[in-house]
Motif scaffolding. Structure first.
Motif, PDB file in Angstrom:
ATOM      1  N   ARG A 108     -27.880  16.090 -48.826  1.00 29.11           N
ATOM      2  CA  ARG A 108     -27.839  16.869 -50.066  1.00 29.11           C
ATOM      3  C   ARG A 108     -28.558  16.130 -51.196  1.00 29.11           C
ATOM      4  O   ARG A 108     -29.416  16.703 -51.883  1.00 29.11           O
ATOM      5  CB  ARG A 108     -26.391  17.150 -50.459  1.00 29.11           C
ATOM      6  CG  ARG A 108     -26.217  17.741 -51.851  1.00 29.11           C
ATOM      7  CD  ARG A 108     -24.751  17.977 -52.175  1.00 29.11           C
ATOM      8  NE  ARG A 108     -24.579  18.267 -53.580  1.00 29.11           N
ATOM      9  CZ  ARG A 108     -24.328  17.357 -54.521  1.00 29.11           C
ATOM     10  NH1 ARG A 108     -24.213  16.073 -54.181  1.00 29.11           N
ATOM     11  NH2 ARG A 108     -24.170  17.709 -55.785  1.00 29.11           N
ATOM     12  N   LEU A 109     -28.226  14.864 -51.396  1.00 23.48           N
ATOM     13  CA  LEU A 109     -28.845  14.096 -52.471  1.00 23.48           C
ATOM     14  C   LEU A 109     -30.331  13.867 -52.211  1.00 23.48           C
ATOM     15  O   LEU A 109     -31.146  13.881 -53.143  1.00 23.48           O
ATOM     16  CB  LEU A 109     -28.123  12.764 -52.653  1.00 23.48           C
ATOM     17  CG  LEU A 109     -26.688  12.857 -53.185  1.00 23.48           C
ATOM     18  CD1 LEU A 109     -26.054  11.476 -53.268  1.00 23.48           C
ATOM     19  CD2 LEU A 109     -26.639  13.552 -54.537  1.00 23.48           C
ATOM     20  N   TYR A 110     -30.694  13.663 -50.946  1.00 26.92           N
ATOM     21  CA  TYR A 110     -32.104  13.491 -50.592  1.00 26.92           C
ATOM     22  C   TYR A 110     -32.896  14.735 -50.989  1.00 26.92           C
ATOM     23  O   TYR A 110     -33.968  14.641 -51.608  1.00 26.92           O
ATOM     24  CB  TYR A 110     -32.234  13.227 -49.100  1.00 26.92           C
ATOM     25  CG  TYR A 110     -33.655  13.018 -48.614  1.00 26.92           C
ATOM     26  CD1 TYR A 110     -34.183  11.742 -48.470  1.00 26.92           C
ATOM     27  CD2 TYR A 110     -34.469  14.099 -48.293  1.00 26.92           C
ATOM     28  CE1 TYR A 110     -35.488  11.545 -48.028  1.00 26.92           C
ATOM     29  CE2 TYR A 110     -35.768  13.920 -47.854  1.00 26.92           C
ATOM     30  CZ  TYR A 110     -36.273  12.638 -47.720  1.00 26.92           C
ATOM     31  OH  TYR A 110     -37.563  12.463 -47.279  1.00 26.92           O
ATOM     32  N   LEU A 111     -32.363  15.905 -50.630  1.00 24.77           N
ATOM     33  CA  LEU A 111     -33.083  17.147 -50.906  1.00 24.77           C
ATOM     34  C   LEU A 111     -33.172  17.411 -52.399  1.00 24.77           C
ATOM     35  O   LEU A 111     -34.232  17.799 -52.915  1.00 24.77           O
ATOM     36  CB  LEU A 111     -32.402  18.310 -50.181  1.00 24.77           C
ATOM     37  CG  LEU A 111     -32.517  18.264 -48.655  1.00 24.77           C
ATOM     38  CD1 LEU A 111     -31.579  19.269 -48.013  1.00 24.77           C
ATOM     39  CD2 LEU A 111     -33.957  18.511 -48.211  1.00 24.77           C
ATOM     40  N   LEU A 112     -32.076  17.208 -53.121  1.00 25.45           N
ATOM     41  CA  LEU A 112     -32.105  17.416 -54.573  1.00 25.45           C
ATOM     42  C   LEU A 112     -33.074  16.442 -55.237  1.00 25.45           C
ATOM     43  O   LEU A 112     -33.825  16.822 -56.148  1.00 25.45           O
ATOM     44  CB  LEU A 112     -30.701  17.251 -55.148  1.00 25.45           C
ATOM     45  CG  LEU A 112     -29.707  18.367 -54.825  1.00 25.45           C
ATOM     46  CD1 LEU A 112     -28.291  17.954 -55.225  1.00 25.45           C
ATOM     47  CD2 LEU A 112     -30.098  19.672 -55.525  1.00 25.45           C
ATOM     48  N   SER A 113     -33.089  15.196 -54.774  1.00 24.58           N
ATOM     49  CA  SER A 113     -33.980  14.206 -55.375  1.00 24.58           C
ATOM     50  C   SER A 113     -35.441  14.476 -55.052  1.00 24.58           C
ATOM     51  O   SER A 113     -36.340  13.980 -55.738  1.00 24.58           O
ATOM     52  CB  SER A 113     -33.600  12.791 -54.915  1.00 24.58           C
ATOM     53  OG  SER A 113     -33.866  12.621 -53.528  1.00 24.58           O
ATOM     54  N   HIS A 114     -35.686  15.270 -54.013  1.00 20.10           N
ATOM     55  CA  HIS A 114     -37.064  15.644 -53.670  1.00 20.10           C
ATOM     56  C   HIS A 114     -37.421  17.031 -54.203  1.00 20.10           C
ATOM     57  O   HIS A 114     -38.410  17.639 -53.770  1.00 20.10           O
ATOM     58  CB  HIS A 114     -37.267  15.581 -52.153  1.00 20.10           C
ATOM     59  CG  HIS A 114     -37.433  14.178 -51.641  1.00 20.10           C
ATOM     60  ND1 HIS A 114     -36.382  13.294 -51.561  1.00 20.10           N
ATOM     61  CD2 HIS A 114     -38.534  13.486 -51.217  1.00 20.10           C
ATOM     62  CE1 HIS A 114     -36.815  12.132 -51.085  1.00 20.10           C
ATOM     63  NE2 HIS A 114     -38.110  12.219 -50.878  1.00 20.10           N
ATOM     64  N   GLY A 115     -36.596  17.546 -55.093  1.00 17.57           N
ATOM     65  CA  GLY A 115     -36.976  18.754 -55.821  1.00 17.57           C
ATOM     66  C   GLY A 115     -36.485  20.071 -55.272  1.00 17.57           C
ATOM     67  O   GLY A 115     -36.804  21.126 -55.829  1.00 17.57           O
ATOM     68  N   PHE A 116     -35.721  20.065 -54.190  1.00 17.88           N
ATOM     69  CA  PHE A 116     -35.260  21.315 -53.605  1.00 17.88           C
ATOM     70  C   PHE A 116     -34.004  21.822 -54.311  1.00 17.88           C
ATOM     71  O   PHE A 116     -33.083  21.043 -54.604  1.00 17.88           O
ATOM     72  CB  PHE A 116     -34.950  21.136 -52.117  1.00 17.88           C
ATOM     73  CG  PHE A 116     -36.155  20.822 -51.286  1.00 17.88           C
ATOM     74  CD1 PHE A 116     -36.945  21.843 -50.789  1.00 17.88           C
ATOM     75  CD2 PHE A 116     -36.521  19.507 -51.021  1.00 17.88           C
ATOM     76  CE1 PHE A 116     -38.071  21.562 -50.020  1.00 17.88           C
ATOM     77  CE2 PHE A 116     -37.644  19.214 -50.274  1.00 17.88           C
ATOM     78  CZ  PHE A 116     -38.428  20.247 -49.769  1.00 17.88           C
ATOM     79  N   ALA A 117     -33.946  23.107 -54.568  1.00 17.40           N
ATOM     80  CA  ALA A 117     -32.729  23.736 -55.062  1.00 17.40           C
ATOM     81  C   ALA A 117     -31.865  24.142 -53.870  1.00 17.40           C
ATOM     82  O   ALA A 117     -32.382  24.557 -52.824  1.00 17.40           O
ATOM     83  CB  ALA A 117     -33.061  24.960 -55.902  1.00 17.40           C
ATOM     84  N   LEU A 118     -30.545  24.013 -54.009  1.00 18.72           N
ATOM     85  CA  LEU A 118     -29.588  24.331 -52.950  1.00 18.72           C
ATOM     86  C   LEU A 118     -28.657  25.440 -53.418  1.00 18.72           C
ATOM     87  O   LEU A 118     -28.240  25.459 -54.584  1.00 18.72           O
ATOM     88  CB  LEU A 118     -28.762  23.097 -52.582  1.00 18.72           C
ATOM     89  CG  LEU A 118     -29.519  21.816 -52.240  1.00 18.72           C
ATOM     90  CD1 LEU A 118     -28.541  20.688 -51.943  1.00 18.72           C
ATOM     91  CD2 LEU A 118     -30.460  22.039 -51.064  1.00 18.72           C
ATOM     92  N   ALA A 119     -28.312  26.335 -52.500  1.00 19.86           N
ATOM     93  CA  ALA A 119     -27.402  27.425 -52.859  1.00 19.86           C
ATOM     94  C   ALA A 119     -26.674  27.919 -51.626  1.00 19.86           C
ATOM     95  O   ALA A 119     -27.107  27.712 -50.488  1.00 19.86           O
ATOM     96  CB  ALA A 119     -28.180  28.575 -53.519  1.00 19.86           C
ATOM     97  N   GLY A 120     -25.562  28.584 -51.864  1.00 16.84           N
ATOM     98  CA  GLY A 120     -24.791  29.196 -50.785  1.00 16.84           C
ATOM     99  C   GLY A 120     -23.543  29.823 -51.343  1.00 16.84           C
ATOM    100  O   GLY A 120     -23.228  29.676 -52.533  1.00 16.84           O
ATOM    101  N   SER A 121     -22.823  30.542 -50.486  1.00 18.63           N
ATOM    102  CA  SER A 121     -21.566  31.166 -50.901  1.00 18.63           C
ATOM    103  C   SER A 121     -20.472  30.827 -49.902  1.00 18.63           C
ATOM    104  O   SER A 121     -20.737  30.364 -48.791  1.00 18.63           O
ATOM    105  CB  SER A 121     -21.714  32.687 -51.007  1.00 18.63           C
ATOM    106  OG  SER A 121     -21.637  33.296 -49.724  1.00 18.63           O
TER     107      SER A 121
END
Length: 493
Positions: A108-121
Motif C-alpha cells: 500500500r505505501l509503495y503504491l501511494l509513494s509511487h503516485g497511485f491512487a487506491l480505492a475500494g468499498s
C-alpha cells in the motif's frame, strides 16, 4: 496466523464456527473497529511512516457499503480499485480500510509513494455478495470522479471472491477499466464453483455422513458443519475412511497441500499419498465445510433458491479426470475397499437439479463469457486448497474460445495455501500488468523475471501477506489441469 484477516484466512471462518483457529480469539470482520482517521466522512489528513502527503476520503452509500479513497499529492492519474475477498455472512459491512489487510501495508505505501491512487468499498454486506459488490465498486469509481477527478486509467484488482468480482467488473463494465489483476480468483465463476462444491458435499453425504446432511436449500448450516466435521473425523480414523476422504478431495482437485500448520511448508512428494491425504482431510475440515454449507446458504438466499446441479455428472469419469485419480486408487487398494462400488453408489444416488431462477442469478453473478477487452494478469498459488488452481484453466478456456488469448497472462507461484503470496509477488504482478498497459507488450512476465524483480524489492517485501513469515519468490512454469466442472460453467445442458 492473523485470524482477523479473514480474506487471507478462509480457514478462520470455519474455525469461527468450530471454535478453533489455534486458540486465538476470532472477531468477525464486520466487528472490527475502524481507526479514528477513517471513521468520519470527508477529506482527512493521513500520517504514516513513509511521510506521504495523502488525501483520504471515506463515507457510506445508501446500501450501507463504506468506501475508502486514498490519493497521494503526486498522483500519477492511475486509480487502483481493490475488490476484497468474502467476509462472514450476516455481518454488517466491514470497515473499508481493512482492504489494506488484503494488500499488505508495504505494498500500500509503495503504491501511494509511487503516485497511485487506491480505492475500494466494503460491499453492502458480508457473504457471497457479488451483485451488490459490483454495484458498490462502480459507485466508488463515480465517487472518485466527483471527489477527485476522472483518472486517466483505472485498474481493477482483487483476491479470492474479489478476483471473481474483478473479472466480473471488466466483463460488465468494459469501458470503465484499462486492465485487471486477480490473486487466487474464483475464476470458474459462481456456477462452476458452486457445482464443484456440490459434488464434494454430495460425496461426503453419500459415502461418509450417512445421508444426514442438507445439500441444497440449506436451513441450518451450523448443524451441517457439525455433522460433517464429526463424520470426517470418524472417517479419518480408518484406512477405509481415509480413502473416501481422498475421493471427496479428488472431486474438487484438492492439491494435497496447505498452510494450516505452517506458513510455507514443503510440498509432499508426488507419491507421498499418506501425507497428501492428511492435508486433504485438514482442508475439508477447516475450509470446505464453510463453503459447502455456510456460504451456500448465503448464496441461496441471494439467488432465491439452489443454483447448482449434478444431474448429468458421471462421478467415475469425473474422478478419472482428476489430478488425484492415481492417489485415490492406491489408497482404496491399500484399504481393501472397492472404488468401483463407491463410484457406483455415487452414480446411483438421487441427483439434484438446479432451481432455474437461482441458476439465472448465478449466471449473472457471475459466469464468464471470455469477451475481455483489456489486459488481464492472474496470479495463483499451485497449492491453493480453497480455490484450486484449476480455476485458472476455466477462465483461460472461455477466453481462448473468444480468441482473446493475447490479453491474458496467468502466472503461478509454487506455494501452499489460498492467497499465500508475498508482498513482492503481488506487487511485481501488478507492475507487469502496468508495463503491459504502458508498452502494449507482455514483457518481463516469465517466472525468472518475476522472481528477480520480487527479490530486488528487498526483504521488506518477502513477507507472506497472510502471516508475515518470510519466503523466497517462487514463480514457476505451470499448466493447470482442466476444471472438473468446466462443461457447465455457463449453465447446464
Amino acid at each position: 496466523m492473523n485470524c482477523l484477516n479473514l480474506s487471507r484466512c478462509a480457514l478462520c471462518i470455519a474455525a469461527f464456527v468450530l471454535a478453533g483457529c489455534g486458540g486465538a480469539s476470532i472477531v468477525p470482520s464486520g466487528a472490527l473497529q475502524p481507526s479514528a482517521a477513517t471513521s468520519a466522512a470527508g477529506v482527512l489528513p493521513v500520517s504514516n511512516s513513509a511521510g506521504l502527503s495523502i488525501r483520504k476520503f471515506t463515507g457510506k452509500f445508501r446500501d450501507g457499503a463504506a468506501y475508502l479513497i486514498e490519493v497521494p499529492k503526486t498522483w500519477n492519474r492511475t486509480l487502483l480499485l481493490w475488490s476484497h475477498a468474502a467476509r462472514f455472512p450476516n455481518t454488517s459491512p466491514n470497515p473499508p480500510d481493512d482492504m489494506n489487510l488484503d494488500v499488505g501495508e508495504p505494498d500500500r505505501l509503495y503504491l501511494l509513494s509511487h503516485g497511485f491512487a487506491l480505492a475500494g468499498s466494503s460491499y453492502c454486506s458480508g457473504g457471497w455478495a457479488i451483485q451488490c459488490a459490483m454495484h458498490d465498486q462502480v459507485a466508488v469509481l463515480d465517487k472518485f470522479t466527483s471527489l477527485v477527478s476522472k483518472p486517466s486509467r483505472t485498474i481493477a484488482w482483487g483476491d479470492s471472491m474479489g478476483g471473481e468480482i474483478t473479472a466480473g467488473l471488466i466483463q460488465k463494465y468494459p469501458d470503465r477499466f484499462s486492465g485487471a489483476l486477480t490473486d487466487g480468483g474464483v475464476l470458474a465463476g459462481s456456477v462452476g464453483t458452486f457445482n464443484q462444491w456440490l459434488d464434494q458435499a454430495f460425496a461426503i453425504n453419500t459415502l461418509i455422513a450417512s445421508g444426514r446432511l442438507e445439500l441444497i436449500h440449506i436451513t441450518n448450516p451450523n448443524n451441517d458443519v457439525t455433522i460433517a466435521s464429526k463424520a470426517l473425523s470418524h472417517a479419518q480414523s480408518s484406512p477405509q475412511g481415509r480413502a473416501r476422504i481422498d475421493l471427496v478431495a479428488a472431486l474438487g482437485d484438492s492439491p494435497g497441500w496447505n498452510n494450516l500448520k505452517a506458513p510455507n511448508p514443503p510440498e509432499p512428494g508426488p507419491h507421498d499419498y499418506i501425507r497428501r491425504e492428511q492435508y486433504n482431510y485438514a482442508s475439508l475440515q477447516n475450509d470446505a465445510s464453510v463453503f459447502f454449507w455456510i456460504i451456500r446458504q448465503d448464496f441461496e438466499q441471494r439467488a432465491g433458491g439452489n443454483p447448482s446441479w449434478n444431474t448429468e455428472v458421471d462421478y467415475r469419469k469425473q474422478l478419472e479426470q482428476s489430478v488425484d485419480y492415481t492417489e485415490v486408487r492406491v489408497l482404496y487398494s491399500r484399504a481393501g475397499l472397492s472404488l468401483d462400488a463407491d463410484l457406483d453408489l455415487l452414480n446411483a444416488t438421487r441427483r439434484i437439479a438446479a432451481d432455474r431462477p437461482a441458476l439465472a442469478y448465478a449466471r449473472r453473478n457471475v459466469a464468464y463469457n471470455g469477451e475481455i477487452t483489456v489486459p488481464v494478469l492472474t496470479l495463483h498459488t499451485t497449492g491453493d486448497d480453497v480455490i484450486n488452481v484449476q480455476h485458472e484453466e476455466a477462465y483461460a478456456a472461455v477466453i481462448r474460445e473468444e480468441d482473446n488469448n493475447s490479453l491474458l497472462r496467468a502466472r503461478f507461484v509454487h506455494r501452499s495455501g489460498h492467497l499465500n503470496l508475498t508482498e513482492g509477488e503481488l506487487l511485481v504482478g501488478l507492475e507487469a500488468l502496468i508495463h503491459r498497459l504502458d508498452s502494449g507488450e507482455w514483457k518481463g512476465t516469465e517466472p525468472a523475471d518475476l522472481n528477480a524483480a520480487a527479490s530486488r524489492l528487498g526483504p521488506k517485501f518477502s513477507a507472506l501477506i497472510p502471516t508475515g513469515a518470510s519466503a523466497t519468490p517462487a514463480f514457476m512454469k505451470y499448466e493447470p489441469a482442466a476444471f472438473l466442472r468446466r462443461f457447465d460453467l455457463g449453465g447446464d445442458k
